[in-house]
Structure formats: C-alpha cells, structure tokens
Design a protein around this motif. Structure first.
Motif, PDB file in Angstrom:
ATOM      1  N   LYS A 355      33.134  33.323  34.258  1.00 23.55           N
ATOM      2  CA  LYS A 355      33.677  31.965  34.204  1.00 23.55           C
ATOM      3  C   LYS A 355      35.193  31.957  34.087  1.00 23.55           C
ATOM      4  CE  LYS A 355      29.665  29.630  32.197  1.00 23.55           C
ATOM      5  NZ  LYS A 355      29.125  28.918  31.001  1.00 23.55           N
ATOM      6  N   ARG A 356      35.760  32.975  33.428  1.00 23.36           N
ATOM      7  CA  ARG A 356      37.199  32.961  33.122  1.00 23.36           C
ATOM      8  C   ARG A 356      38.054  33.786  34.084  1.00 23.36           C
ATOM      9  NH1 ARG A 356      34.864  29.973  30.139  1.00 23.36           N
ATOM     10  NH2 ARG A 356      35.396  29.382  28.001  1.00 23.36           N
ATOM     11  N   THR A 357      37.468  34.778  34.746  1.00 21.41           N
ATOM     12  CA  THR A 357      38.278  35.724  35.508  1.00 21.41           C
ATOM     13  C   THR A 357      38.896  35.105  36.763  1.00 21.41           C
ATOM     14  OG1 THR A 357      38.293  37.925  36.515  1.00 21.41           O
ATOM     15  CG2 THR A 357      36.335  36.569  36.886  1.00 21.41           C
ATOM     16  N   LYS A 358      40.056  35.648  37.121  1.00 19.19           N
ATOM     17  CA  LYS A 358      40.703  35.291  38.375  1.00 19.19           C
ATOM     18  C   LYS A 358      40.533  36.398  39.423  1.00 19.19           C
ATOM     19  CE  LYS A 358      44.182  32.351  36.146  1.00 19.19           C
ATOM     20  NZ  LYS A 358      45.629  32.109  35.905  1.00 19.19           N
ATOM     21  N   GLU A 359      39.847  37.464  39.017  1.00 24.59           N
ATOM     22  CA  GLU A 359      39.571  38.571  39.940  1.00 24.59           C
ATOM     23  C   GLU A 359      38.586  38.116  41.013  1.00 24.59           C
ATOM     24  OE1 GLU A 359      40.650  41.752  39.881  1.00 24.59           O
ATOM     25  OE2 GLU A 359      41.508  42.055  37.882  1.00 24.59           O
ATOM     26  N   ARG A 360      38.623  38.797  42.157  1.00 20.03           N
ATOM     27  CA  ARG A 360      37.674  38.571  43.229  1.00 20.03           C
ATOM     28  C   ARG A 360      37.052  39.912  43.629  1.00 20.03           C
ATOM     29  NH1 ARG A 360      38.277  34.539  41.274  1.00 20.03           N
ATOM     30  NH2 ARG A 360      38.746  32.483  42.134  1.00 20.03           N
ATOM     31  N   ARG A 390      31.427  32.142  43.155  1.00 16.34           N
ATOM     32  CA  ARG A 390      32.834  31.714  43.081  1.00 16.34           C
ATOM     33  C   ARG A 390      33.791  32.891  43.097  1.00 16.34           C
ATOM     34  NH1 ARG A 390      36.743  31.340  39.399  1.00 16.34           N
ATOM     35  NH2 ARG A 390      35.404  32.227  37.777  1.00 16.34           N
ATOM     36  N   ILE A 391      33.401  34.026  42.496  1.00 23.93           N
ATOM     37  CA  ILE A 391      34.336  35.148  42.373  1.00 23.93           C
ATOM     38  C   ILE A 391      34.098  36.224  43.440  1.00 23.93           C
ATOM     39  CG2 ILE A 391      34.611  34.765  39.905  1.00 23.93           C
ATOM     40  CD1 ILE A 391      32.845  37.235  39.440  1.00 23.93           C
ATOM     41  N   ASN A 393      34.508  37.681  47.245  1.00 24.76           N
ATOM     42  CA  ASN A 393      35.334  37.566  48.442  1.00 24.76           C
ATOM     43  C   ASN A 393      34.473  37.131  49.629  1.00 24.76           C
ATOM     44  OD1 ASN A 393      37.878  38.367  47.392  1.00 24.76           O
ATOM     45  ND2 ASN A 393      37.232  40.519  47.417  1.00 24.76           N
TER      46      ASN A 393
END
Length: 568
Positions: A355-360, A390-391, A393
């Motif tokens: 939910k928090r990560t910006k990684e893909r 969502r995360i 690619n």
C-alpha cells in the motif's frame, strides 16, 4: 477494608490476563494460528469463568475460613496454569493426532474447553471468594463489590501490558508461570500476616523458596523443553521460541531442519524442489524480469533461485525478524542471497508495504502457506490482487500457490482452487494454473497477455538464461505440464456454476481451506453439504438468530428478577 484483600482482587485480574495470553498463544500453535480458535477460547474462558463464579460461588458463604481458602487457591494457581500449558501441548496426543496435522472444528472445540476448564473455574471461584470477603469487611455492599471489580480490572490491565510488552518477548511460558507464581505466593503471605495461619504461610514460603531455587538450574526451561517434546513427538525439537508475532519451532531429522510458525509448517532446509518450483515457473513466464518482490518463504532457498535469473533488484518481505535470526543459526547455503547487494530484506507486513511503496515490480511471488488463517487469506483476496496490480510494471506477473494433488481434485480442493483462480481473474485477465501436487496460479496485467503452459517456451527461456537447476529442468517441465493434466485442470476451472470470490471481509477461501483440511485425517465434515449450507447463510439469518437469542435472554432475566434471584 484490609489492603491484602484488595491485593488479592488485583491478583485475580493479574493472573487471569497473563494466563489468558499464555494459553491463547499455546492454543494458537495447536490450531495452526487459526483465528477461529481465539473466538472459541474467549467464549470458553467466559463460560468456565461464569460457571466457577456461579456454581462454585454458591459455596462461598458456607466456607468457615474464607481467608485460608483464598490463600490456598492463590498458591495453587501457578501449578494449575502449568497443568493447563501441558494439557494444551498434549492435545494432539490425547486425541491421537500427529504433530503438524491440522485439526477439524470438533477437535478444536473439545480441546479448547478441556484445556481452559480448570484454570478458568478456579479463577471464577477465587473472584467470588475475594468479592464476598471484601463486601463483608465494609458497611456498604456496593462499595466493596465496586472496589473488587476496580482492583481486578487494574490487575488485568497491568498483567496484560507486562505480558504483551515484556514477558512474551523475553521468557518462555514456564518462566512466565514462575513470574505469576512469585506474585501469587507473595500475595498469599501478605494476606495471612494478620491471621498467622500456619498452613498457607508454610506452603507459600516453601513454594516461594523452591521457585527461587529452581531458576539457576533452569528448571522452567527444562519443563518447556520436555513439554515441547510431547507436543512435537517423533521430532527432535532444536528450538522453541516466542516472538511478538507468534511461536517459532525448529525440529530436525538427521541434517534436515523443519521450521514452523504458530504450528504451521513453513519450510524445510534442503528442499530444493519446493524452492525451485515456487520461483522458476513464474520467472520463466516473464520474458525479462528485473525487479522482483518476494513475499515470505525466501529462507528455504527461494531467494537464491530468484537471483539466478539475472535480476536487478529483489525486495524480500519477511514479517518476523525472529524467524530470520533463528534461521541464521541453522542454515547457511539457503541464506546466501541475503548477502547479495541486489537484495533488500524488509521486516514488515506485506500488505502494508504494498500500500505504501513507490517501487514497481516485474514479478511478485507470494511464497506463503495456504490460506489456513484469516491473516494468510489476506494474500489471496480480491483487495490484495488490486493492490498488487497497482505496483506491477506493464506486463507484470503475480504468482501464488495452493496445495493440491497430481491427477485428481476432491470437491473441497476444486472449490478452493476455483475461488482463488476466479478472484485473481477479476483483476488479471490473463491467468494460468499449473497442475501438480502444488497448483501455481499465475496472473498477468492486462497489457501483457502472454502467459503460457507450453513447456517448449519455458524450457527455451531456461536455456537462454543459463540457469542451473536440480529439478525444474528441460526434463521435468514437460512432465509437470502434460496435456492430460492441463486439460483436466482446465475443465475443472471452467465448470459452470456459481463461484464465490474471496474477499478480505468475506474470506470464503479461508472457509474452503478449513473445509478441505477437515475432510482429511478422519475428520470428514461432509464437505460438500457443509460448504453449501454455510455459504448459503446470509446476514439477515444471523441478525434473526441474534434477535431471538436476545429476546429469550431478556425474558429469562425478567423472570429471574421477579423471583428475586440475584448475586454479585
């Protein structure tokens, strides 16, 4: 009002809460972390406590020397708690079940009520004795009863904080019993100071001295080890430790180590087949995997297998740092990946991370046990798949697995597999399921749609990447993906009929898994009819049941009130 009596009320709450936490955690291990056991245990706790207060409490007024009896029960409490711990660890032996065997609902109910009976009955009776004694020492009955509840609640609060924040983290269950015993023996002594009763004074002094003398030679630790051998009979227990997140047990056979969390088998050292299969099928489905998220299960060697694909980054999520620390003491080759600069180990809840990560990521591998519990079921739900999507690619892939069978699926297995597959299909339009003893369910984002069950494609990528494997090879992959197995599984999944989606707040996968395991090991619950009946229950059915029970309780209470029946 004697302060010693209020201290006794404090002790009731203190020993009750600490005992509850210890026994709840023991039962969670017996019932493989199943949260249903918590609900049953809390219900049994209240029931036995009320029986002790009501049935046994009727004798409180007829007791001639109430203070002596209170002290004797206080002295007995740590011994009763120890017996209850032994009973919890002996449940499977009592019911002739094997260690690691998942228990069905009938065994679960019987075990909970058996284990908690003696301790809860004693605490219920002790509370009434203390309340009557406090009430008789004051002119106002309501004031005495109120103070009893106040100090009992205060003891419960302090006991809960002490156990949750300190004792569970640092001590084993029998060392915690020693702490409770020290408080019990001291309270019994203080209560008898004005009365000078030789029997409780002598017993509490004797047991306090014996308790102090038992600490240096490690008697509590030896009791813990001995009871663990009963619980895990047939296995050599190397380590049994509590962490904030649960109980971790390591057993061994020759040079092989088995790791269990809350009674659930997590992995076995040297199990190359499981490590390779959990990784290579999904990694070979992606043409160029670079960023990978591995959720759980990396300590069995899966992490090493991921790195063989020439990736750029691996984030490994393992909730419990204690599990990693213990694994480092027993494993070497399986943990080599942790020292690789491409690997980042994070101790957190995977749902929270996603939910928090910006990684893909190109690939997400869910390497967790089946949805045996509500907590595990969160990684098989519709909401989780949406968060994972969502995360990912473009063209990203997600994989998870379910225990299955090679060539035939029972009704319970089919229902569980269809539910999880159909749930994933709601988010990922391209989903394939690999047949075998473990079904791997793989989904791809809408912009990918190039998943395959063609062995030639997977073998080609295996050779291109020059990956050295022991099991998942150019010979094993065609065997795993034979046309007849693939066709049989496709027909099972495409069979017409209603399929319930698995959601966080409607965890039908959790229920199907429980039904599946209840159908094993002589615990059949007539899976099909039971599943059909329970899944047919609607919210209004439960609301009507609650309304009826409440109405009956209200009418019964009014009748008892008219007849003048009352108590503390």
């Amino acid at each position: 009002m004697p302060v010693a009596l209020l201290l006794s009320a404090f002790l009731v709450g203190f020993s009750s809460m600490i005992g509850q936490i210890v026994l709840m955690r023991e039962l969670m291990v017996v019932f493989y972390g199943n949260e249903l056991a918590l609900g049953l245990a809390l219900g049994a706790w209240l029931l036995w406590g009320s029986v002790g207060s009501w049935a046994l409490g009727k004798t409180a007024d007829s007791v001639k020397n109430r203070t002596r009896l209170i002290s004797l029960i206080q002295i007995a409490l740590p011994f009763i708690l120890s017996i209850s711990i032994f009973a919890a660890r002996s449940v499977k032996l009592i019911f002739k079940l094997t260690p690691g065997q998942i228990m069905g609902l009938p065994y679960m109910i019987g075990s909970v009520f058996l284990v908690l009976s003696l301790y809860c009955l004693t605490l219920g009776y002790l509370f009434v004795l203390v309340a009557r004694s406090v009430a008789s020492s004051t002119d106002r009955l309501s004031s005495g009863v109120g103070k009893t509840y106040l100090f009992e609640g205060l003891g419960a609060s302090i006991g809960g904080l002490l156990a949750g924040l300190i004792l569970i983290r640092m001590l084993n269950p029998f060392e915690i019993v020693a702490v409770v015993g020290t408080v019990c023996f001291l309270t019994a002594l203080i209560l008898q100071v004005p009365h000078r009763d030789p029997i409780p004074i002598g017993l509490s002094t004797l047991f306090l001295a014996l308790l102090i003398c038992s600490i240096p030679p490690g008697i509590p630790e030896k009791l813990n080890e001995f009871s663990s051998t009963i619980q895990w009979r047939g296995m050599k227990v190397e380590e049994n430790r509590n962490s904030v997140y649960g109980n971790i047990v390591v057993t061994s056979y020759d040079s092989q180590y088995n790791f269990f969390e809350n009674g659930i088998w997590v992995f076995t050292s040297g199990d190359r087949l499981s490590a390779e299969e959990s990784v290579h099928y999904v990694m070979l489905e992606h043409p160029h995997p670079k960023n990978v998220l591995l959720i759980g299960g990396g300590l069995n060697g899966s992490g090493n297998e991921v790195l063989k694909h020439g990736i750029g980054k691996l984030i490994y999520i393992e909730l419990d740092p204690t599990l990693v620390r213990i694994a480092r003491r027993y494993l070497r080759d399986e943990l080599k990946f942790l020292s690789d600069p491409r690997v980042k180990l994070i101790h957190t809840d995977a749902r929270f991370f996603i939910k928090r990560t910006k990684e893909r990521f190109d690939v997400i591998i869910i390497n967790l046990p089946d949805p045996h519990t509500a907590m595990l079921n969160r990684f098989y739900s519709l909401e989780f798949f949406k968060e994972a999507n969502r995360i990912l690619n473009p063209g990203g892939i997600i994989s998870l697995s379910l225990t299955s069978s090679e060539n035939y699926l029972s009704f319970e297995q089919r229902e569980l597999l269809r539910s999880i597959q159909r749930t994933m299909f709601k988010v990922f339009p391209d989903v394939v399921v690999l047949p075998g003893g473990v079904n791997f369910i793989i989904g791809q984002k809408p912009d990918g749609r190039n998943l395959t069950l063609n062995p030639s494609v997977l073998i080609s990528r295996l050779k291109e990447r020059k990956i050295q494997t022991l099991f998942v090879s150019e010979y094993y992959i065609p065997y795993r993906l034979t046309p007849d197995r693939v066709d049989y599984l496709r027909k099972v999944l495409e069979k017409p009929g209603k399929v319930r989606l698995n959601r966080d707040y409607q965890p039908i996968g959790y229920f199907y898994d429980m039904t599946l395991w209840s159908s094993q090991f002589r615990q059949r619950t007539e899976g099909g009819r039971l599943a059909g009946w329970i899944t047919g229950v609607r919210t209004w059915h439960l609301a009507a049941l609650i309304l009826i029970v409440s109405a009956v309780g209200f009418l019964l209470a009014r009748r008892l009130n008219r007849e003048g029946i009352s108590g503390i």
